[in-house]
Design an enzyme around this catalytic site. Structure first.
Site, PDB file in Angstrom:
ATOM      1  N   SER A 115      73.788  31.961  -0.963  1.00 43.31           N
ATOM      2  CA  SER A 115      74.120  31.307   0.296  1.00 43.31           C
ATOM      3  C   SER A 115      72.836  30.967   1.038  1.00 43.31           C
ATOM      4  CB  SER A 115      74.989  32.237   1.143  1.00 43.31           C
ATOM      5  OG  SER A 115      75.414  31.606   2.324  1.00 43.31           O
ATOM      6  N   HIS A 124      72.153  37.814   3.984  1.00 43.41           N
ATOM      7  CA  HIS A 124      71.623  37.133   5.175  1.00 43.41           C
ATOM      8  C   HIS A 124      71.001  38.077   6.209  1.00 43.41           C
ATOM      9  CE1 HIS A 124      73.030  33.200   4.004  1.00 43.41           C
ATOM     10  NE2 HIS A 124      74.277  33.624   3.893  1.00 43.41           N
ATOM     11  N   GLU A 145      66.215  30.660   4.455  1.00 37.61           N
ATOM     12  CA  GLU A 145      66.360  31.701   3.442  1.00 37.61           C
ATOM     13  C   GLU A 145      67.518  31.386   2.516  1.00 37.61           C
ATOM     14  OE1 GLU A 145      69.113  33.986   3.379  1.00 37.61           O
ATOM     15  OE2 GLU A 145      69.999  33.615   5.324  1.00 37.61           O
TER      16      GLU A 145
END
Length: 176
Positions: free
Chosen positions: A112, A64, A137
């Site tokens: 994720s 992330h 994303e």
């Protein structure tokens, strides 16, 4: 070895073979994550349409971190199970080579999603049902919020069906 990923070694460093991909489910519909959220079918549709309309793409990041793109998602789509992604780790990016080595070793396999909630409904227990999200994303991560979201996990729906059968069988055995 993770299905869909080929890693070759040259001089001790992993080199990704061109044309090979990683794929899996970044989100599975109706499954509650560790934060108490469950994404519902159709939640990504408007966001994906907007991105396509602008000629933009969902980003592939490492953990992330927006400063660490590691590849490109060539396909991002909803199907009956969830949000399926297919993409390529870029061999010229050092972190992508490291990610490939970690995937190959089985040290990392999580996916994720990074998103902003547009619409959600809350139940009596405080859990949220996400009905629309703006998808930014999809990251390769060590610990996904939804543990079932993994690289190479096309069989996730089949696993849920098998688990349901085991639960039903154990309930029958308890009543006998």
């Amino acid at each position: 070895m993770v299905p869909g990923l080929e890693v070759k070694f040259a001089g001790g460093a992993p080199i990704l073979s061109e044309g090979h991909v990683i794929e899996g489910y970044a989100s599975l519909f109706g499954m509650t994550d560790q934060g108490g959220d469950a994404v519902l079918p159709g939640a990504f549709a408007a966001s994906l349409k907007r991105l396509t309309g602008k000629g933009d793409k969902v980003r592939m990041l490492w953990q992330h971190d927006p400063t660490r793109p590691i590849g490109v998602w060539d396909e991002v789509r909803e199907d009956e199970r969830g949000l399926w992604v297919k993409g390529r780790l870029l061999p010229d990016v050092a972190q992508a080579r490291e990610a490939a080595a970690l995937i190959q070793a089985g040290a990392i396999d999580g996916l994720s999603i990074g998103y902003r909630t547009i619409r959600a409904e809350r139940d009596q227990k405080g859990r949220r049902a996400l009905t629309e999200v703006e998808l930014w994303e999809v990251s390769l991560v060590t610990f996904p919020m939804l543990p079932e979201a993994k690289v190479g996990r096309k069989e996730a729906d089949e696993l849920r069906e098998i688990a349901a059968l085991f639960i039903a069988a154990s309930e029958v055995l308890r009543t006998e």
